[in-house]
Motif scaffolding. Structure first.
Motif, PDB file in Angstrom:
ATOM      1  N   PHE A   9       0.834  -1.203   0.000  1.00 41.93           N
ATOM      2  CA  PHE A   9       0.000   0.000   0.000  1.00 41.93           C
ATOM      3  C   PHE A   9       0.868   1.253   0.000  1.00 41.93           C
ATOM      4  O   PHE A   9       0.629   2.208  -0.769  1.00 41.93           O
ATOM      5  CB  PHE A   9      -0.935  -0.007   1.218  1.00 41.93           C
ATOM      6  CG  PHE A   9      -1.503   1.341   1.541  1.00 41.93           C
ATOM      7  CD1 PHE A   9      -2.596   1.849   0.842  1.00 41.93           C
ATOM      8  CD2 PHE A   9      -0.935   2.128   2.539  1.00 41.93           C
ATOM      9  CE1 PHE A   9      -3.108   3.098   1.127  1.00 41.93           C
ATOM     10  CE2 PHE A   9      -1.442   3.383   2.833  1.00 41.93           C
ATOM     11  CZ  PHE A   9      -2.534   3.876   2.127  1.00 41.93           C
ATOM     12  N   LEU A  10       1.887   1.294   0.840  1.00 39.91           N
ATOM     13  CA  LEU A  10       2.732   2.480   0.959  1.00 39.91           C
ATOM     14  C   LEU A  10       3.477   2.760  -0.353  1.00 39.91           C
ATOM     15  O   LEU A  10       3.555   3.923  -0.802  1.00 39.91           O
ATOM     16  CB  LEU A  10       3.733   2.295   2.108  1.00 39.91           C
ATOM     17  CG  LEU A  10       4.720   3.438   2.340  1.00 39.91           C
ATOM     18  CD1 LEU A  10       3.981   4.732   2.685  1.00 39.91           C
ATOM     19  CD2 LEU A  10       5.708   3.077   3.461  1.00 39.91           C
ATOM     20  N   GLY A  44     -12.523  -2.979   5.029  1.00 40.59           N
ATOM     21  CA  GLY A  44     -13.913  -2.647   4.730  1.00 40.59           C
ATOM     22  C   GLY A  44     -14.094  -1.313   4.048  1.00 40.59           C
ATOM     23  O   GLY A  44     -15.157  -0.685   4.215  1.00 40.59           O
ATOM     24  N   GLN A  45     -13.103  -0.871   3.293  1.00 40.10           N
ATOM     25  CA  GLN A  45     -13.238   0.389   2.575  1.00 40.10           C
ATOM     26  C   GLN A  45     -12.199   0.483   1.466  1.00 40.10           C
ATOM     27  O   GLN A  45     -11.171  -0.182   1.513  1.00 40.10           O
ATOM     28  CB  GLN A  45     -13.078   1.587   3.522  1.00 40.10           C
ATOM     29  CG  GLN A  45     -11.735   1.627   4.232  1.00 40.10           C
ATOM     30  CD  GLN A  45     -11.655   2.784   5.220  1.00 40.10           C
ATOM     31  OE1 GLN A  45     -11.680   3.957   4.811  1.00 40.10           O
ATOM     32  NE2 GLN A  45     -11.595   2.445   6.506  1.00 40.10           N
ATOM     33  N   ARG A  46     -12.503   1.338   0.484  1.00 36.69           N
ATOM     34  CA  ARG A  46     -11.565   1.562  -0.611  1.00 36.69           C
ATOM     35  C   ARG A  46     -10.460   2.493  -0.129  1.00 36.69           C
ATOM     36  O   ARG A  46     -10.701   3.456   0.617  1.00 36.69           O
ATOM     37  CB  ARG A  46     -12.284   2.168  -1.821  1.00 36.69           C
ATOM     38  CG  ARG A  46     -13.290   1.231  -2.468  1.00 36.69           C
ATOM     39  CD  ARG A  46     -13.922   1.884  -3.688  1.00 36.69           C
ATOM     40  NE  ARG A  46     -12.953   2.065  -4.766  1.00 36.69           N
ATOM     41  CZ  ARG A  46     -12.662   1.113  -5.663  1.00 36.69           C
ATOM     42  NH1 ARG A  46     -13.257  -0.075  -5.599  1.00 36.69           N
ATOM     43  NH2 ARG A  46     -11.798   1.352  -6.621  1.00 36.69           N
ATOM     44  N   LEU A  47      -9.261   2.200  -0.561  1.00 35.99           N
ATOM     45  CA  LEU A  47      -8.115   3.024  -0.205  1.00 35.99           C
ATOM     46  C   LEU A  47      -7.626   3.868  -1.372  1.00 35.99           C
ATOM     47  O   LEU A  47      -6.955   4.889  -1.175  1.00 35.99           O
ATOM     48  CB  LEU A  47      -6.967   2.132   0.291  1.00 35.99           C
ATOM     49  CG  LEU A  47      -7.293   1.282   1.527  1.00 35.99           C
ATOM     50  CD1 LEU A  47      -6.170   0.294   1.795  1.00 35.99           C
ATOM     51  CD2 LEU A  47      -7.532   2.179   2.740  1.00 35.99           C
ATOM     52  N   GLN A  62      -5.711   8.238   2.798  1.00 35.46           N
ATOM     53  CA  GLN A  62      -4.861   9.294   3.346  1.00 35.46           C
ATOM     54  C   GLN A  62      -4.588   9.063   4.835  1.00 35.46           C
ATOM     55  O   GLN A  62      -3.464   9.245   5.311  1.00 35.46           O
ATOM     56  CB  GLN A  62      -5.531  10.664   3.153  1.00 35.46           C
ATOM     57  CG  GLN A  62      -5.570  11.156   1.727  1.00 35.46           C
ATOM     58  CD  GLN A  62      -4.220  11.697   1.266  1.00 35.46           C
ATOM     59  OE1 GLN A  62      -3.248  11.703   2.016  1.00 35.46           O
ATOM     60  NE2 GLN A  62      -4.160  12.127   0.003  1.00 35.46           N
ATOM     61  N   ARG A  63      -5.626   8.661   5.540  1.00 35.79           N
ATOM     62  CA  ARG A  63      -5.444   8.398   6.980  1.00 35.79           C
ATOM     63  C   ARG A  63      -4.486   7.227   7.207  1.00 35.79           C
ATOM     64  O   ARG A  63      -3.612   7.260   8.063  1.00 35.79           O
ATOM     65  CB  ARG A  63      -6.801   8.135   7.632  1.00 35.79           C
ATOM     66  CG  ARG A  63      -7.752   9.320   7.594  1.00 35.79           C
ATOM     67  CD  ARG A  63      -9.139   8.947   8.101  1.00 35.79           C
ATOM     68  NE  ARG A  63      -9.135   8.734   9.555  1.00 35.79           N
ATOM     69  CZ  ARG A  63      -9.369   9.695  10.441  1.00 35.79           C
ATOM     70  NH1 ARG A  63      -9.627  10.941  10.021  1.00 35.79           N
ATOM     71  NH2 ARG A  63      -9.370   9.449  11.725  1.00 35.79           N
ATOM     72  N   LEU A  64      -4.675   6.171   6.403  1.00 33.76           N
ATOM     73  CA  LEU A  64      -3.809   5.012   6.561  1.00 33.76           C
ATOM     74  C   LEU A  64      -2.364   5.339   6.178  1.00 33.76           C
ATOM     75  O   LEU A  64      -1.415   4.801   6.786  1.00 33.76           O
ATOM     76  CB  LEU A  64      -4.321   3.843   5.706  1.00 33.76           C
ATOM     77  CG  LEU A  64      -3.517   2.539   5.794  1.00 33.76           C
ATOM     78  CD1 LEU A  64      -3.485   2.014   7.231  1.00 33.76           C
ATOM     79  CD2 LEU A  64      -4.091   1.480   4.851  1.00 33.76           C
ATOM     80  N   GLN A  69       3.493   5.380   7.029  1.00 31.65           N
ATOM     81  CA  GLN A  69       4.787   6.080   7.027  1.00 31.65           C
ATOM     82  C   GLN A  69       5.444   6.021   8.398  1.00 31.65           C
ATOM     83  O   GLN A  69       6.654   5.782   8.512  1.00 31.65           O
ATOM     84  CB  GLN A  69       4.579   7.526   6.584  1.00 31.65           C
ATOM     85  CG  GLN A  69       4.239   7.661   5.105  1.00 31.65           C
ATOM     86  CD  GLN A  69       3.813   9.064   4.727  1.00 31.65           C
ATOM     87  OE1 GLN A  69       3.264   9.812   5.545  1.00 31.65           O
ATOM     88  NE2 GLN A  69       4.040   9.436   3.471  1.00 31.65           N
ATOM     89  N   ARG A  70       4.662   6.214   9.446  1.00 34.84           N
ATOM     90  CA  ARG A  70       5.216   6.165  10.811  1.00 34.84           C
ATOM     91  C   ARG A  70       5.709   4.760  11.136  1.00 34.84           C
ATOM     92  O   ARG A  70       6.777   4.592  11.734  1.00 34.84           O
ATOM     93  CB  ARG A  70       4.157   6.617  11.807  1.00 34.84           C
ATOM     94  CG  ARG A  70       3.880   8.119  11.735  1.00 34.84           C
ATOM     95  CD  ARG A  70       2.577   8.501  12.404  1.00 34.84           C
ATOM     96  NE  ARG A  70       2.568   8.163  13.832  1.00 34.84           N
ATOM     97  CZ  ARG A  70       1.490   8.291  14.605  1.00 34.84           C
ATOM     98  NH1 ARG A  70       0.342   8.732  14.076  1.00 34.84           N
ATOM     99  NH2 ARG A  70       1.552   7.985  15.878  1.00 34.84           N
ATOM    100  N   ILE A  71       4.950   3.742  10.753  1.00 33.23           N
ATOM    101  CA  ILE A  71       5.338   2.360  11.057  1.00 33.23           C
ATOM    102  C   ILE A  71       6.655   2.011  10.384  1.00 33.23           C
ATOM    103  O   ILE A  71       7.579   1.471  11.011  1.00 33.23           O
ATOM    104  CB  ILE A  71       4.225   1.385  10.627  1.00 33.23           C
ATOM    105  CG1 ILE A  71       3.032   1.500  11.582  1.00 33.23           C
ATOM    106  CG2 ILE A  71       4.752  -0.059  10.591  1.00 33.23           C
ATOM    107  CD1 ILE A  71       1.785   0.775  11.105  1.00 33.23           C
TER     108      ILE A  71
END
Length: 293
Positions: A9-10, A44-47, A62-64, A69-71
């Motif tokens: 994803f990132l 349960g949602q589109r990213l 955007q929230r994810l 990035q922090r992880i």
């Protein structure tokens, strides 16, 4: 959600397209599409919103992204930290030493270590042998350097050095001018010893008893330096390490008695907890002094 999904994803979010993400990850575009779909289903949602040219993050994406990035920044920081730790670019060497070792023998060894590894913080706790082994048991120090007896089965240990104890008196003591003395002649004068639990004291008491003498302490002092000062009363006798007596013997302030039939020598040992893997800093300290862990 797992870290594999999150990493894909990132990369897609950073590159802005499935194809560019797949190229950076060295996997196929269908595989990236499948991983993103599985992540979206698990949350349960589109990213991403698919665009004619590339993809755009949804509000949830955007929230994810902030968390991802922090992880992975934290993951990189952990890798750097552990790499620096292993290469002694940082870390801590926690030592504990009994009095003679800590005051006289250990400082040059620490100096050599600091020259090799200036980024490593070194701490030194001073105590008698009993106190040092207790600190090892409690995990407060990594290595303990002790003089005299200890529970050998309880610790991994290596011999560091051997140290003769010298019988010394003040220059004006009645025995100071003697040329040759039997150990029995010392019994007529007060014996000044370190405190109970001291490795030096244990060595002296064992040697006296094995020689048929009774080590009757007339004074018990918790400091070698204080013991030397108290000898200047001209009455007492003390057995002290030659490492601690260089200045006083050179100046003539104290005199070594020529006892011909009793030699007291104690071993200096370095200890660590049995079955514990030493971290890089204490391992490097041992290796620098020719000791394998």
């Amino acid at each position: 959600m797992n870290l594999h999904h999150l990493r894909i994803f990132l990369v897609v979010a950073e590159t802005g397209s499935i194809s560019a993400g797949a190229e950076r990850l060295h996997i196929s575009q269908p595989a990236v599409t499948r991983e993103i779909r599985e992540l979206e289903e698990s949350l349960g949602q589109r990213l991403f919103d698919r665009q004619p040219r590339g993809v755009r993050l949804t509000e949830g994406g955007q929230r994810l992204l902030h968390y991802a990035q922090r992880i992975f920044n934290l993951e990189q920081a952990a890798e750097r930290d552990l790499r620096d730790f292993a290469q002694l670019e940082q870390g801590e060497l926690r030592l504990g030493a009994s009095a003679t070792l800590g005051a006289y023998l250990l400082p040059p060894l620490i100096g050599r270590f600091r020259q090799r590894h200036p980024q490593v913080f070194v701490s030194l706790a001073m105590d008698n042998t009993t106190g040092i082994t207790r600190q090892l048991d409690d995990g407060l120090i990594s290595l303990g350097l002790v003089e005299g007896p200890f529970a050998r089965d309880a610790y991994a240990h290596r011999l560091l050095a051997q140290d003769p104890l010298l019988p010394v008196v003040a220059a004006h003591h009645p025995l100071a001018a003697a040329k040759r003395l039997p150990a029995s002649s010392l019994q007529d004068y007060p014996l000044y010893l370190r405190e109970p639990g001291s490795g030096t004291r244990n060595s002296i008491e064992q040697a006296y008893r094995s020689h048929g003498l009774e080590p009757r302490a007339h004074m018990a002092i918790g400091s070698t330096e204080a013991l030397k000062r108290l000898l200047l009363d001209g009455q007492g006798i003390a057995w002290l390490s030659g490492h601690a007596l260089e200045r006083e013997l050179s100046s003539g302030e104290l005199r070594q008695l020529p006892v011909f039939d009793l030699r007291i020598e104690r071993d200096f040992h370095v200890l660590w907890r049995q079955g514990v893997s030493l971290s890089p800093a204490p391992s490097a300290f041992l290796a620098l002094n020719g000791i394998s862990s």
